[in-house]
Design an enzyme around this catalytic site. Structure first.
Site, PDB file in Angstrom:
ATOM      1  N   LYS A 120       0.631  -1.319  -0.029  1.00 50.96           N
ATOM      2  CA  LYS A 120       0.014   0.043   0.112  1.00 50.96           C
ATOM      3  C   LYS A 120       0.677   1.309   0.022  1.00 50.96           C
ATOM      4  CE  LYS A 120      -4.100  -1.853   2.198  1.00 50.96           C
ATOM      5  NZ  LYS A 120      -5.173  -1.545   2.923  1.00 50.96           N
ATOM      6  N   GLU A 203      -3.440   8.281   7.534  1.00 51.90           N
ATOM      7  CA  GLU A 203      -4.304   8.773   6.520  1.00 51.90           C
ATOM      8  C   GLU A 203      -5.192   9.838   7.297  1.00 51.90           C
ATOM      9  OE1 GLU A 203      -4.505   6.244   2.751  1.00 51.90           O
ATOM     10  OE2 GLU A 203      -6.149   6.363   4.010  1.00 51.90           O
ATOM     11  N   ARG A 294      -5.291  -8.713  -8.041  1.00 51.64           N
ATOM     12  CA  ARG A 294      -5.768  -9.968  -8.037  1.00 51.64           C
ATOM     13  C   ARG A 294      -7.398  -9.959  -8.455  1.00 51.64           C
ATOM     14  NH1 ARG A 294      -9.218  -9.502  -3.491  1.00 51.64           N
ATOM     15  NH2 ARG A 294      -8.102  -8.102  -2.026  1.00 51.64           N
TER      16      ARG A 294
HETATM   17  P1  ADP Z   1     -11.825  -7.682  -1.463  1.00 51.21           P
HETATM   18  O1  ADP Z   1     -10.744  -6.841  -1.313  1.00 51.21           O
HETATM   19  O2  ADP Z   1     -11.798  -8.840  -2.700  1.00 51.21           O
HETATM   20  O3  ADP Z   1     -13.217  -6.929  -1.651  1.00 51.21           O
HETATM   21  P2  ADP Z   1     -11.496  -8.608   1.125  1.00 51.21           P
HETATM   22  O4  ADP Z   1     -11.067  -7.341   1.520  1.00 51.21           O
HETATM   23  O5  ADP Z   1     -12.817  -9.238   1.994  1.00 51.21           O
HETATM   24  O6  ADP Z   1     -12.150  -8.567  -0.151  1.00 51.21           O
HETATM   25  O7  ADP Z   1     -10.424  -9.669   1.151  1.00 51.21           O
HETATM   26  C1  ADP Z   1     -10.261 -10.704   0.231  1.00 51.21           C
HETATM   27  C2  ADP Z   1     -10.166 -11.965   1.120  1.00 51.21           C
HETATM   28  O8  ADP Z   1      -8.761 -12.150   1.160  1.00 51.21           O
HETATM   29  C3  ADP Z   1     -10.614 -12.194   2.329  1.00 51.21           C
HETATM   30  O9  ADP Z   1     -11.170 -13.557   2.464  1.00 51.21           O
HETATM   31  C4  ADP Z   1      -9.452 -11.713   3.346  1.00 51.21           C
HETATM   32  O10 ADP Z   1      -9.801 -12.357   4.489  1.00 51.21           O
HETATM   33  C5  ADP Z   1      -8.361 -12.058   2.698  1.00 51.21           C
HETATM   34  N1  ADP Z   1      -7.222 -11.541   2.812  1.00 51.21           N
HETATM   35  C6  ADP Z   1      -7.059 -10.109   2.248  1.00 51.21           C
HETATM   36  N2  ADP Z   1      -5.853  -9.503   2.590  1.00 51.21           N
HETATM   37  C7  ADP Z   1      -5.262 -10.623   3.182  1.00 51.21           C
HETATM   38  C8  ADP Z   1      -3.912 -10.714   3.515  1.00 51.21           C
HETATM   39  N3  ADP Z   1      -3.152  -9.597   3.445  1.00 51.21           N
HETATM   40  N4  ADP Z   1      -3.570 -12.013   3.807  1.00 51.21           N
HETATM   41  C9  ADP Z   1      -4.390 -12.887   4.117  1.00 51.21           C
HETATM   42  N5  ADP Z   1      -5.572 -12.650   3.521  1.00 51.21           N
HETATM   43  C10 ADP Z   1      -6.150 -11.781   3.030  1.00 51.21           C
HETATM   44  P1  ADP Z   2      -8.198  -3.353   2.747  1.00 44.43           P
HETATM   45  O1  ADP Z   2      -6.944  -3.371   2.267  1.00 44.43           O
HETATM   46  O2  ADP Z   2      -8.332  -3.517   4.298  1.00 44.43           O
HETATM   47  O3  ADP Z   2      -9.054  -3.354   1.761  1.00 44.43           O
HETATM   48  P2  ADP Z   2      -8.347  -0.247   2.552  1.00 44.43           P
HETATM   49  O4  ADP Z   2      -7.221   0.565   2.383  1.00 44.43           O
HETATM   50  O5  ADP Z   2      -8.965  -0.700   1.108  1.00 44.43           O
HETATM   51  O6  ADP Z   2      -8.043  -1.533   3.252  1.00 44.43           O
HETATM   52  O7  ADP Z   2      -9.620   0.340   3.181  1.00 44.43           O
HETATM   53  C1  ADP Z   2     -10.564  -0.469   3.622  1.00 44.43           C
HETATM   54  C2  ADP Z   2     -11.685   0.443   4.013  1.00 44.43           C
HETATM   55  O8  ADP Z   2     -11.466   1.233   5.170  1.00 44.43           O
HETATM   56  C3  ADP Z   2     -12.097   1.183   2.892  1.00 44.43           C
HETATM   57  O9  ADP Z   2     -13.144   0.591   2.167  1.00 44.43           O
HETATM   58  C4  ADP Z   2     -12.842   2.557   3.599  1.00 44.43           C
HETATM   59  O10 ADP Z   2     -14.037   2.132   4.114  1.00 44.43           O
HETATM   60  C5  ADP Z   2     -12.039   2.479   4.854  1.00 44.43           C
HETATM   61  N1  ADP Z   2     -11.004   3.558   4.943  1.00 44.43           N
HETATM   62  C6  ADP Z   2      -9.513   3.208   4.191  1.00 44.43           C
HETATM   63  N2  ADP Z   2      -8.858   4.435   4.226  1.00 44.43           N
HETATM   64  C7  ADP Z   2      -9.884   5.414   4.640  1.00 44.43           C
HETATM   65  C8  ADP Z   2      -9.662   6.844   5.121  1.00 44.43           C
HETATM   66  N3  ADP Z   2      -8.596   7.569   4.794  1.00 44.43           N
HETATM   67  N4  ADP Z   2     -10.730   7.363   5.308  1.00 44.43           N
HETATM   68  C9  ADP Z   2     -11.870   6.931   5.554  1.00 44.43           C
HETATM   69  N5  ADP Z   2     -12.099   5.662   5.443  1.00 44.43           N
HETATM   70  C10 ADP Z   2     -11.168   4.777   4.953  1.00 44.43           C
END
Ligand code: ADP
Ligand code: ADP
Ligand code: MG
Length: 492
Positions: A120, A203, A294
């Site tokens: 990230k 952030e 992915r």
């Molecule tokens: P998407 O990003 O596809 O919308 P999720 O945020 O729910 O869905 O993550 C996708 C799947 O991968 C979930 O089952 C979550 O538990 C798993 N996952 C996400 N990031 C990791 C990670 N860094 N290591 C292991 N499992 C992960």
């Molecule tokens: P992950 O890898 O777990 O999906 P993300 O960076 O995509 O992590 O963030 C997951 C969720 O967290 C986002 O869909 C949003 O709802 C919230 N989020 C992430 N960053 C911010 C932000 N700067 N401000 C508000 N909400 C956030």
């Protein structure tokens, strides 16, 4: 149809996504092989695959993270390609590199793009350098000594995030700057625990944003297209619960800008295969969040509105073919909604649940797709992610889709393990959801939705229990009066 240079594909994954991938392999007349931990021996993906190869590990998850065993399985099954699904090794650049160096096609981007966009902090820096919008932030590794000072100067509220994060893990909101150091310590220990990587960044926390993401597809010839956007604002614990396409409240201008930005970012990263560029949207402003290098859990809603099988396209691109369509060929029709069925207790802060699946039944019909990774008799444990199934519908309008998915959710019978299905049905019938006016804080602001009944409807439960109990069933067969008293239910 172009010929693929491989006959068999190994799936380095489990659950619903493994079933999903096998379906496309069958469509393309390819053979499937799958790796399988003993806990998954009774899973549908394992019986559906043409070949299953056992993997083991210190923990069940570690079996699916063991590159050496996966490569050995690929050799044993004599496959030409490896599909990593999502989670597990799907965003691990080292794994992708090993797959390629071992002589297999990796069904995903190049190791270089995973390295750049799968991390990230690196992705964020890259996107910012290329002139795309990101939220104000402080990155610890830039200068650890001034990290807290730099974070403070952004001003509250803040969000502490893990560089290796995923699935909403390793995040902490800070509203009072006095608690910043404590939140950093907590986020770091969670990131260490989940990802064995404690790198953090902070952030500005955007209040009540929408989560909008864009599906992109690229090939090895520099072509990149988008398959429109998805709205994923209905979340609990920073993780998506309900997703839809298109995003109903985006203005046409904003939608176009977001989709074009996603393509520009993918192009700048030399991106190949399927990927998702995630944004948070605040009014008419939008910011890059991360790129998922992915296949995404919610990819079916995009398949529903475009008619494109994303897994098939992944395989064609991995085989070195050029994309089979250009941007103008991709058309969005109607509206699709997906709801994720998790083994969890919404009323107990969405804690994971366990149990043996005693009864499993789900509806079918036009425009209704159930992606499911479990079967009757299977034991649900906390060893793996709690996602059991996805209910996806397609209809001409958003209202039509909402009605259809709410009915489908109520028709899903899953006894033996508590799930969030009733909670989902309540959300899908909620006025605010139906109006489309949702943001990422919607579920937190409406705790009554999670607090309600969690089991299936009592009537469904009793009906299923009656069917299971032999004396009741025999009585039902034998006594005409009972038939009569069952009325319409008999034919339901
Ligand atoms: P998407 O990003 O596809 O919308 P999720 O945020 O729910 O869905 O993550 C996708 C799947 O991968 C979930 O089952 C979550 O538990 C798993 N996952 C996400 N990031 C990791 C990670 N860094 N290591 C292991 N499992 C992960
Ligand atoms: P992950 O890898 O777990 O999906 P993300 O960076 O995509 O992590 O963030 C997951 C969720 O967290 C986002 O869909 C949003 O709802 C919230 N989020 C992430 N960053 C911010 C932000 N700067 N401000 C508000 N909400 C956030
Ligand atoms: Mg994300």
């Amino acid at each position: 149809m172009q010929k693929l240079p491989f006959n068999t594909v190994l799936i380095a994954n489990r659950g619903e996504i493994a079933v999903r991938i096998i379906k496309t392999l069958r469509d393309l007349e390819l053979r499937s092989a799958i790796v399988c931990h003993e806990l998954d021996a009774g899973a549908p993906a394992v019986s559906m695959a043409d070949m299953a190869i056992a993997v083991s590990g210190r923990t069940p998850v570690s079996a699916y993270l063991d590159t050496a065993q996966i490569i050995a399985a690929a050799r044993e099954a004599n496959v030409g390609a490896i599909h990593p699904g999502y989670g597990f090794l799907s965003e691990n650049a080292e794994f992708a590199r090993t797959v390629v160096e071992s002589g297999f096609a990796f069904v995903g981007p190049t190791p270089e793009s995973i390295q750049l966009m799968g991390d990230k902090i690196r992705a964020r820096n890259f996107v910012q350098r290329n002139g795309f919008p990101v939220v104000p932030s402080a990155i610890e590794e830039d200068d650890p000594a001034t990290f807290i000072l730099r974070a403070r100067s952004i001003g509250a509220p803040l969000l502490v995030k893990a560089s290796a994060g995923g699935g909403g893990k390793g995040m902490r909101i800070v509203r009072d700057l006095d608690t910043l150091e404590q939140a950093i310590a907590q986020a770091r220990s969670e990131a260490q625990r989940y990802f064995r990587d404690g790198r953090l960044y902070i952030e500005r926390y955007i209040e009540k944003p929408r989560h909008i993401e864009v599906q992109v597809l690229g090939d090895s010839f520099g072509n990149v297209v988008h398959l429109f956007e998805r709205e994923c604002s209905v979340q609990r614990r920073f993780q998506k619960v309900i997703e839809e396409a298109p995003a109903s409240t985006l203005s046409p201008g904003l939608r176009e800008r977001i989709c074009e930005t996603a393509v520009d970012i993918a192009r700048a990263a030399n991106y190949r295969n399927a990927g998702t560029v995630e944004f948070i949207v605040d009014g008419e402003e939008f910011y890059f969040l991360e790129m998922n290098t992915r296949l995404q859990v919610e990819h079916p809603v995009t398949e529903m509105i475009t008619g494109i099988d994303i897994v098939a396209e992944q395989l064609y691109v991995a085989a070195g073919h050029e994309l089979r369509f250009s941007q103008q060929d991709i058309v969005s029709t109607g509206h699709a909604i997906e709801a994720r069925v998790y083994a969890e207790a919404p009323a107990r802060d969405f804690a994971p649940t366990t149990g043996k699946i005693l009864v499993l039944d789900y509806p079918g019909g036009p425009g209704l797709r159930i992606d499911i990774g479990i079967s009757q008799g299977q034991q649900i444990t906390t060893a793996f992610d709690s996602l059991l199934a996805k209910v996806i519908v397609h209809s001409r309008t958003r209202d039509g889709a909402a009605l259809k998915i709410e009915r489908a959710m109520r028709g899903l019978v899953l006894l033996g393990c508590e799930t969030n299905a009733s909670f989902l049905a309540r959300v899908l019938a909620d006025e605010q959801f139906l109006s489309g006016q949702v943001h990422t804080g919607y579920l937190d602001e409406n705790p009554q939705l999670a607090a309600g009944e969690s089991a299936c409807d009592l009537s469904t439960f009793l009906a299923a229990a009656a069917l299971l109990t032999r004396p009741v069933r025999e009585a039902a067969d034998a006594v005409p009066e009972l038939h009569a008293s069952l009325g319409d239910w008999r034919n339901a």
